[in-house]
Design an enzyme around this catalytic site. Structure first.
Site, short mmCIF file in Angstrom:
data_model
loop_
_atom_site.label_atom_id
_atom_site.label_comp_id
_atom_site.label_asym_id
_atom_site.label_seq_id
_atom_site.Cartn_x
_atom_site.Cartn_y
_atom_site.Cartn_z
N HIS A 119 -9.35 5.54 13.51
CA HIS A 119 -9.10 4.15 13.20
C HIS A 119 -8.26 4.22 11.85
CE1 HIS A 119 -12.73 3.27 15.51
NE2 HIS A 119 -12.76 2.25 15.24
N GLU A 252 5.90 6.57 0.13
CA GLU A 252 6.97 5.70 0.32
C GLU A 252 8.09 6.49 0.93
OE1 GLU A 252 6.64 1.74 -2.42
OE2 GLU A 252 7.47 3.68 -3.50
N GLN A 268 4.41 -1.76 -11.12
CA GLN A 268 4.52 -0.92 -9.91
C GLN A 268 5.18 0.54 -10.04
OE1 GLN A 268 7.33 -1.47 -5.86
NE2 GLN A 268 7.09 -3.05 -7.11
#
Length: 281
Positions: A119, A252, A268
């Site tokens: 999952h 990222e 951020q």
């Protein structure tokens, strides 16, 4: 911070609108809720975007990769209201909301390769109702995951997240996988199901922790706890997930995503550069 998926940026605004219109069983509020911190790949519900196709459900939102037969990422909000008494449904099945003509990954496609149907959004994160729990067993929410990773390292991380909720927090979670090639109980594979499903080399998760409250985006500060974890998809993975903590920036760069993109850029940058050093149990 935007890396290799920056080419999808022009699609981002259209993506939320298209998803709200094309998924008739999902209200726009569900899209806003799960993607409050941003759409990590600018995914859109468009046939022109088969490797970055946005699916929006009441329980989570995801970017589906038709060529890999698994999600690029799955995002969901978790709070106390999501944790109830519904039993685990175990009704693994194809996701019929995918576009007509696309290969529908089945539960049996994972059989015989030594990988769990792992999952992304966990079953135990959606126990408020049987319908919510059942939604987590759609194959569009699965990744081929080495059993030791899924059942030990990943399971412990998932339970820690729920313990944070039970202690008065709410979470924004993004989970996914990248790379090609993992080692399960039957050996090393790059794909399964006759090439329809890619076996990732790494599994990752980013967890943003907030005290329960309102105006979630406005309450984020430079001291907000952000847990970023990336683990190898192998049976030799260490059960201690805390040893696999990294920065959002590193995930990222490796996955080609732009996480937490809805935050002001200065905030951020601060949150994405840090590596969590908080407790792990």
């Amino acid at each position: 911070m935007n890396y290799s998926l920056s080419r999808f940026g022009a699609w981002a605004a259209l993506g939320l609108l298209a998803a709200a219109c094309s998924q008739t069983d999902v209200a726009p509020a569900d899209v806003v809720n799960h993607l409050t911190l941003g759409n990590p790949s600018g995914a859109v519900a468009s046939l022109a975007s088969p490797t970055n196709y946005l699916l929006t459900k009441p329980q989570y939102s995801l970017s589906y990769n038709r060529n890999q037969g698994k999600p690029n990422w799955v995002a969901w909000h978790l709070d106390q209201a999501d944790l109830g008494g519904a039993a685990r449904q175990d009704d693994f099945r194809s996701d019929e909301s995918l576009p007509s003509g696309w290969y529908q990954v089945t539960s049996s496609d994972y059989s015989g390769y030594g990988f769990d149907r792992g999952h992304n959004c966990p079953s135990a994160d959606r126990t408020a109702s049987e319908a919510d729990n059942s939604a987590t067993f759609l194959m569009s929410n699965m990744m081929p995951q080495a059993p030791q990773n899924n059942q030990q390292t990943w399971a412990d991380l998932e339970e820690y997240c729920r313990s944070l909720v039970r202690s008065g927090n709410e979470l924004y979670i993004i989970c996914g996988s990248y790379g090609r090639g993992g080692t399960g109980s039957a050996g090393y594979y790059t794909t399964i199901a006759g090439g329809q499903v890619t076996v990732p080399s790494r599994c990752w998760k980013v967890v943003v922790v907030l005290p329960a409250g309102r105006d979630d985006l406005g309450r984020l500060t430079s001291s907000t706890r952000v847990i970023a974890v990336t683990t190898p998809n192998t049976i030799k993975v260490n059960p201690d997930w805390g040893g696999y903590r990294t920065s959002v920036d590193a995930i990222e760069k490796a996955a080609g995503l732009d996480l937490l993109s809805a935050l002001p850029l200065s905030l951020q940058n601060t949150l994405e550069a840090s590596i969590d050093k908080g407790p792990t149990n």
